[in-house]
Design a protein around this motif. Sequence first.
Motif, PDB file in Angstrom:
ATOM      1  N   ASN A 290      -7.104 -11.168   9.054  1.00 48.78           N
ATOM      2  CA  ASN A 290      -7.823 -12.441   8.997  1.00 48.78           C
ATOM      3  C   ASN A 290      -7.435 -13.257   7.765  1.00 48.78           C
ATOM      4  N   ARG A 291      -7.194 -12.577   6.665  1.00 48.86           N
ATOM      5  CA  ARG A 291      -6.850 -13.263   5.413  1.00 48.86           C
ATOM      6  C   ARG A 291      -5.348 -13.479   5.266  1.00 48.86           C
ATOM      7  N   GLU A 292      -4.570 -12.971   6.216  1.00 51.02           N
ATOM      8  CA  GLU A 292      -3.110 -13.114   6.212  1.00 51.02           C
ATOM      9  C   GLU A 292      -2.503 -12.498   4.952  1.00 51.02           C
ATOM     10  N   MET A 293      -2.856 -11.245   4.711  1.00 46.98           N
ATOM     11  CA  MET A 293      -2.384 -10.512   3.553  1.00 46.98           C
ATOM     12  C   MET A 293      -1.595  -9.279   3.998  1.00 46.98           C
ATOM     13  N   LEU A 294      -0.763  -8.752   3.103  1.00 47.48           N
ATOM     14  CA  LEU A 294       0.023  -7.570   3.411  1.00 47.48           C
ATOM     15  C   LEU A 294      -0.653  -6.311   2.861  1.00 47.48           C
ATOM     16  N   PHE A 295      -0.150  -5.157   3.285  1.00 48.36           N
ATOM     17  CA  PHE A 295      -0.684  -3.871   2.834  1.00 48.36           C
ATOM     18  C   PHE A 295       0.457  -2.997   2.346  1.00 48.36           C
ATOM     19  N   LEU A 296       0.281  -2.428   1.156  1.00 52.41           N
ATOM     20  CA  LEU A 296       1.202  -1.423   0.627  1.00 52.41           C
ATOM     21  C   LEU A 296       0.476  -0.087   0.632  1.00 52.41           C
ATOM     22  N   ASP A 297       0.975   0.846   1.421  1.00 51.57           N
ATOM     23  CA  ASP A 297       0.380   2.186   1.468  1.00 51.57           C
ATOM     24  C   ASP A 297       0.985   3.014   0.330  1.00 51.57           C
ATOM     25  N   SER A 298       0.145   3.372  -0.640  1.00 50.32           N
ATOM     26  CA  SER A 298       0.612   4.193  -1.761  1.00 50.32           C
ATOM     27  C   SER A 298       0.927   5.622  -1.330  1.00 50.32           C
ATOM     28  N   ARG A 299       0.486   5.987  -0.144  1.00 43.89           N
ATOM     29  CA  ARG A 299       0.737   7.324   0.414  1.00 43.89           C
ATOM     30  C   ARG A 299       0.318   8.419  -0.551  1.00 43.89           C
ATOM     31  N   THR A 300      -0.954   8.359  -0.964  1.00 41.51           N
ATOM     32  CA  THR A 300      -1.522   9.445  -1.756  1.00 41.51           C
ATOM     33  C   THR A 300      -1.807  10.667  -0.893  1.00 41.51           C
ATOM     34  N   ASN A 301      -1.653  10.502   0.417  1.00 41.60           N
ATOM     35  CA  ASN A 301      -1.787  11.612   1.355  1.00 41.60           C
ATOM     36  C   ASN A 301      -0.727  11.430   2.436  1.00 41.60           C
ATOM     37  N   ALA A 302       0.055  12.467   2.677  1.00 39.07           N
ATOM     38  CA  ALA A 302       1.119  12.378   3.683  1.00 39.07           C
ATOM     39  C   ALA A 302       0.563  12.114   5.076  1.00 39.07           C
TER      40      ALA A 302
END
Length: 392
Positions: A290-302
């Motif tokens: 809705n906010r037109e934002m991206l996501f970076l998954d830090s992958r703290t869990n596989a």
Amino acid sequence: MAAPKPKNKKKKKRNMGPLIGALLIGGPLVYGAVYFKDRIFNHDPQQKAQGQAWYKEHAQAPEMIRLPDAPLILAAKEAEIDPHVRELPPKRPLRKQIPSEVKPRINRVDMTAKPQPPAAVYEEALPQDVYTPAIVPNTERAPVIVAPQHLQPRWMQYALKMDVPTNKPMIAVVIDDLGLDRKRTARTLALPAPLTMAFIPYAKSLDKQTATARNNGHELLVHLPMEPLNEKLDAGPNHLNTHLAHEDLQDRIHWNLERFGGYVGVNNHMGSRATTDKTVMSALMAELRNREMLFLDSRTNAKSVGGEMAAQEGVPFAERNVFLDNVNDKTAVLKQLSLLERVSRKTGFAVGIGHPRDGTIDALKEWLPLAQSKGFSLVPISQIVLKKQELS
């Protein structure tokens, strides 16, 4: 006249026997005692070490030195938490039953009191794995038409504008946990741009700190606090918790995303439990869409479902490849940066995540000026996402 006979001749012979026997038996004993006296009675540790291995002096093998389960960021008294922050009380019943021995922040917060940091501020124990997603072979695709800037999604409008060479592997360095330690945050923001700076939403003076980051040529992320697997670790006020009902998750997402502006998206702070929970991640992705934002998954869990849920909701995303500073030491960080270089050469781009620690700052001061001469293009996280979306 006959000579007199010697007296007591037999007696003298008889007395010599015990003396000879004593010499024969006692001599070797005395010699041995003299020869081995240094080894038996020596208390000089240096000479003792020459005689046998040090570990044989112990009744049992010494215990191995064990690192803490989570690295210490800074002492509680140094954490600059915004005193105006208030925890949002749950409006709905919790969707999961909380074990009696666990006392999560959502049940124990005094809403009238200022938030108090834990005894020490920790980062979640971060995985050592290097994440390298499967390389999808290039196929014929229709050309992508990039919309004019005023029609672009918000994350692209806030992204740093730069010309990126198409023939060079790209590296994005993201620095998490910014804002709480203002001294080291300032040192981090002074590093050569462009880096990606992820700020904790409950830190003090966020507008000022994030403005400095933007003015220095860096890109911004919200470092969104999420529930870790380790129940002893406190992710901070208003973190996304798997026990919360959907409405309360939405309230917390809104609160965190409105703490400052000018960012391109979010990545998770801790979150080894929350990022595996589809209810939590679905609520987050709906709001990011809705906010037109991206996501970076830090992958703290596989086992994170972050990338999967982002793809389902149509949220542009990227994923961490290498954690840079599980060991707060310049040499160790430089070794991880070399690992990041190898991933970038293999896949065409790579994301490394570090923290505002002395070893990290010192290593980046040395490495950043050399990255271009090594054949890499240093970029913010938005360029990695553009590459994944085939818009660059």
